[in-house]
Design an enzyme around this catalytic site. Structure first.
Site, short mmCIF file in Angstrom:
data_model
loop_
_atom_site.label_atom_id
_atom_site.label_comp_id
_atom_site.label_asym_id
_atom_site.label_seq_id
_atom_site.Cartn_x
_atom_site.Cartn_y
_atom_site.Cartn_z
N THR A 193 0.84 -1.21 0.00
CA THR A 193 0.00 0.00 0.00
C THR A 193 0.88 1.26 0.00
OG1 THR A 193 -1.83 -1.05 1.12
CG2 THR A 193 -1.56 1.29 1.54
N ARG A 221 -14.17 -7.45 -0.23
CA ARG A 221 -13.39 -7.08 0.95
C ARG A 221 -12.79 -5.66 0.82
NH1 ARG A 221 -7.90 -5.37 2.22
NH2 ARG A 221 -7.39 -6.17 4.28
N VAL A 222 -12.93 -4.89 1.87
CA VAL A 222 -12.30 -3.57 1.94
C VAL A 222 -11.44 -3.54 3.19
CG1 VAL A 222 -12.70 -1.09 2.18
CG2 VAL A 222 -14.23 -2.45 0.74
N GLY A 244 -0.55 -2.43 6.23
CA GLY A 244 -0.44 -3.67 6.99
C GLY A 244 -1.70 -4.47 6.87
N1 ASP Z 1 -3.68 -2.19 4.65
C1 ASP Z 1 -3.96 -2.67 3.32
C2 ASP Z 1 -5.25 -3.44 3.35
O1 ASP Z 1 -5.48 -4.18 4.27
C3 ASP Z 1 -2.89 -3.53 2.78
C4 ASP Z 1 -1.53 -2.88 2.79
O2 ASP Z 1 -1.21 -2.11 3.66
O3 ASP Z 1 -0.76 -3.14 1.86
O4 ASP Z 1 -6.01 -3.36 2.41
#
Ligand code: ASP
Length: 330
Positions: A193, A221-222, A244
């Site tokens: 992300t 999913r979100v 994360g």
């Molecule tokens: N936090 C993001 C999610 O759960 C994933 C990421 O941080 O790469 O969608």
């Protein structure tokens, strides 16, 4: 004499206050596994983080807003295929790219967010348009894309987002799932992300985050990234962008919890961020990291994964990029 003194005192009061030296932090995701990072890949990631910092910093140095700075920085990372946002986003179980993003203006606490969009080249721009040009805060899926058309946000064919590496990651995750190995939604090797937080000359903070979510995600999913208060949050004193394992960041309302610790408990930003990222979330079973900045320019970038792609331009103007723990590689 007295009245002249009074006049000059009043004139001073009326002058615009230069409250702060700009600061900009960016991240390109937590969860880096050392062995998987070739020197070539690392060099490209570093270049991208630097480009994002330079884009955001150009805005700040010209006296622009933190909102424009975080928008510009995140946009650069969305356009790079090396991060899980915009081009290069991870795939859902069904082999699609579904993108989420959010932005928040600390001075006004206005916010905009989108989730599950599939044809928006730069989801952060759509999140910003939601904030500035709609009466709402959070739009999802087809509705968000219909809104994008009304505000002339660039759309692309779904194929634009595809990279072979992300496709391979999906195949691996699906194989592991079939063999009932560790859930692909847990301990993801790459999160990737992207996000940015900034402090501008007016002393205003902003935060933005953009993501493809997690490989092999299902059922619409979100994660935490587009949820105001979970993965993204900014107020007058504190701005946070997280990365994360989103389910845990949502449950911890992580970004807001950090800012609440600053606001209500008077904690320094580093302590507040450390408590949430290194104590609250691991205790629940999650992992990840944040970039967190306060209105005086103090900042912290704690994470409890192997590494976190990150970069910062501090109040001395120095540009820094780091990947592994402790910034030992920075
Ligand atoms: N936090 C993001 C999610 O759960 C994933 C990421 O941080 O790469 O969608």
């Amino acid at each position: 004499m007295l009245s002249r003194l009074l006049m000059s005192a009043l004139a001073l009061l009326a002058m615009p206050v230069i409250a702060a030296t700009p600061v900009l932090l960016v991240h390109g995701g937590a969860g880096v596994i050392r062995e998987s990072l070739t020197p070539e890949a690392e060099a490209l990631v570093r270049q991208d983080l630097e480009s994002a910092l330079k884009a955001g910093n150009a805005v700040l140095q010209a006296g622009g807003s933190s909102l424009d700075a975080v928008t510009g920085a995140v946009r650069v990372l969305e356009d790079s295929p090396r991060f899980n946002a915009g081009k290069g986003a991870v795939f859902t179980h069904e082999g699609r790219n579904e993108l989420d993003a959010a932005i928040m203006d600390g001075a006004t606490r206005k916010a905009g967010a989108v989730a599950g969009v599939r044809h928006i080249r730069n989801p952060v721009l759509l999140a910003r348009a939601v904030m500035e040009k709609s009466p709402h805060v959070f739009l999802v899926g087809a509705g968000a894309e219909a809104f994008a058309k009304t505000v002339r946000i660039q759309t692309v064919d779904a194929k634009y987002f595809r990279t072979e590496e992300r496709w391979r990651q999906l195949q691996k995750a699906r194989e592991a799932e079939a063999k009932k190995q560790a859930s692909s939604l847990g301990r993801a090797v790459h999160y990737g992300t992207v996000g940015a937080v900034a402090l501008d000359r007016q002393g205003h903070l902003a935060a933005a985050t953009s993501t493809g979510g997690m490989t092999n995600k299902r059922w619409g999913r979100v994660g935490d990234s587009p949820i105001i208060g979970a993965g993204t949050y900014a107020d007058a004193r504190c701005a946070v962008s997280a990365t994360g394992w989103g389910e845990y960041y949502i449950r911890a309302v992580a970004a807001h919890d950090i800012c609440a610790r600053v606001a209500y408990a008077g904690k320094p930003i580093a302590k507040a961020a450390g408590e949430v990222v290194l104590d609250v979330i691991p205790k629940l079973g999650g992992d990840g990291g944040v970039i967190a900045l306060d209105s005086e320019g103090n900042f912290a970038m704690p994470f409890n994964t192997d590494g976190m792609y990150r970069g910062w331009i501090d109040q001395d103007g120095g540009l820094h990029v780091a990947i592994l723990a402790d910034g030992a590689d920075g």
